[in-house]
Design a protein around this motif. Structure first.
Motif, short mmCIF file in Angstrom:
data_model
loop_
_atom_site.label_atom_id
_atom_site.label_comp_id
_atom_site.label_asym_id
_atom_site.label_seq_id
_atom_site.Cartn_x
_atom_site.Cartn_y
_atom_site.Cartn_z
N UNK A 293 50.33 35.18 43.22
CA UNK A 293 51.77 35.37 42.74
C UNK A 293 52.29 35.33 41.14
N UNK A 294 51.25 34.77 40.20
CA UNK A 294 52.01 34.66 38.61
C UNK A 294 50.61 35.43 37.86
N UNK A 295 49.93 35.78 38.33
CA UNK A 295 48.95 36.85 37.40
C UNK A 295 48.09 37.73 38.01
N UNK A 296 47.10 39.10 37.70
CA UNK A 296 46.53 39.74 38.46
C UNK A 296 44.90 39.55 38.61
N UNK B 126 51.88 42.55 50.39
CA UNK B 126 52.28 42.28 49.13
C UNK B 126 51.55 43.26 47.58
N UNK B 127 52.86 44.14 47.32
CA UNK B 127 52.64 45.11 46.28
C UNK B 127 52.02 44.99 44.81
N UNK B 128 51.91 43.23 44.81
CA UNK B 128 50.79 43.53 43.25
C UNK B 128 48.87 42.82 44.09
N UNK B 129 49.13 42.87 45.31
CA UNK B 129 47.66 42.55 45.91
C UNK B 129 47.37 43.50 46.41
N UNK B 130 48.34 44.71 46.74
CA UNK B 130 47.39 44.91 47.99
C UNK B 130 46.29 45.85 47.80
N UNK B 131 46.10 46.93 46.35
CA UNK B 131 44.77 46.80 46.52
C UNK B 131 43.06 46.31 45.95
N UNK B 132 43.46 44.92 45.73
CA UNK B 132 43.25 44.03 45.00
C UNK B 132 41.78 44.33 46.10
N UNK C 262 43.28 23.95 55.60
CA UNK C 262 44.22 22.79 54.57
C UNK C 262 45.23 24.11 54.33
N UNK C 263 46.25 24.09 55.80
CA UNK C 263 47.06 24.82 55.21
C UNK C 263 47.59 26.65 55.72
N UNK C 264 47.31 27.32 56.84
CA UNK C 264 47.49 28.59 56.92
C UNK C 264 45.64 29.26 57.32
N UNK C 265 45.92 30.83 57.84
CA UNK C 265 44.29 30.72 57.97
C UNK C 265 43.90 31.33 57.06
N UNK C 266 42.27 32.49 57.66
CA UNK C 266 42.53 33.29 56.68
C UNK C 266 43.30 34.74 57.08
N UNK C 267 43.05 34.82 58.23
CA UNK C 267 44.14 36.27 58.42
C UNK C 267 45.24 36.05 57.89
N UNK C 268 45.59 34.52 57.76
CA UNK C 268 47.92 34.79 57.05
C UNK C 268 47.52 35.52 55.67
N UNK C 269 46.47 34.98 55.19
CA UNK C 269 46.39 35.07 53.88
C UNK C 269 45.69 36.56 53.24
#
Length: 141
Positions: A43-46, A72-78, A58-65
């Motif tokens: 959320x803070x950098x590319x 997320x529009x800023x990361x969808x192509x990463x 530790x807090x979530x699973x890889x498929x949620x991530x």
């Protein structure tokens, strides 16, 4: 080829191997120990590429991530890479299903290694990055 890579690895030995290997290729690495921190970073950098342990605890699973990244529009192509190091017998049993699900959710690559091979890992990661310089500035968090 220099990229800024976010590496989400909860296990210290795995994190050290991955980070050292990526730095050998000249990449900048932001290490993250959990899902929440990784999202804060994104959320803070590319970043140019994301690598995540397959088995997060530790807090979530890889498929949620992965779903979050791809929606997320800023990361969808990463490019997103799932990495399984020293998989347990149970993990090996589920590997085909995990690999298929990862592909369906948009992961670029699923890497599994019983014994970490730095050269092979670098080759696979570098194949996902375009030629030329990428963002390498690490922002303090």
């Amino acid at each position: 080829m220099h990229a800024l890579i976010l590496a989400l690895h909860e296990e210290d030995q795995n994190a050290q191997q991955v980070t050292q290997t990526l730095k050998l290729s000249g990449h900048g690495v932001i290490e993250s120990k959990n899902f929440t921190h990784a999202i804060t970073v994104l959320n803070s950098q590319h970043v140019d590429l994301i690598i995540s342990d397959v088995h997060l605890e530790n807090g979530g699973n890889v498929f949620d991530f992965l779903r979050w990244v791809k929606k997320n529009p800023s990361t969808k192509d990463t490019p997103f890479v799932l990495f399984s190091s020293k998989p347990t017998p149970k993990a090996k049993y589920f590997e085909d299903g995990l690999r298929t699900t990862a592909r369906m959710l948009g992961a670029a690559l699923y890497i599994t290694m019983e014994i970490f091979d730095s050269d092979e890992f670098r080759k696979q990661i570098d194949s996902l990055l375009p030629e030329g310089d990428k963002a390498t500035e690490l922002a303090p968090l």
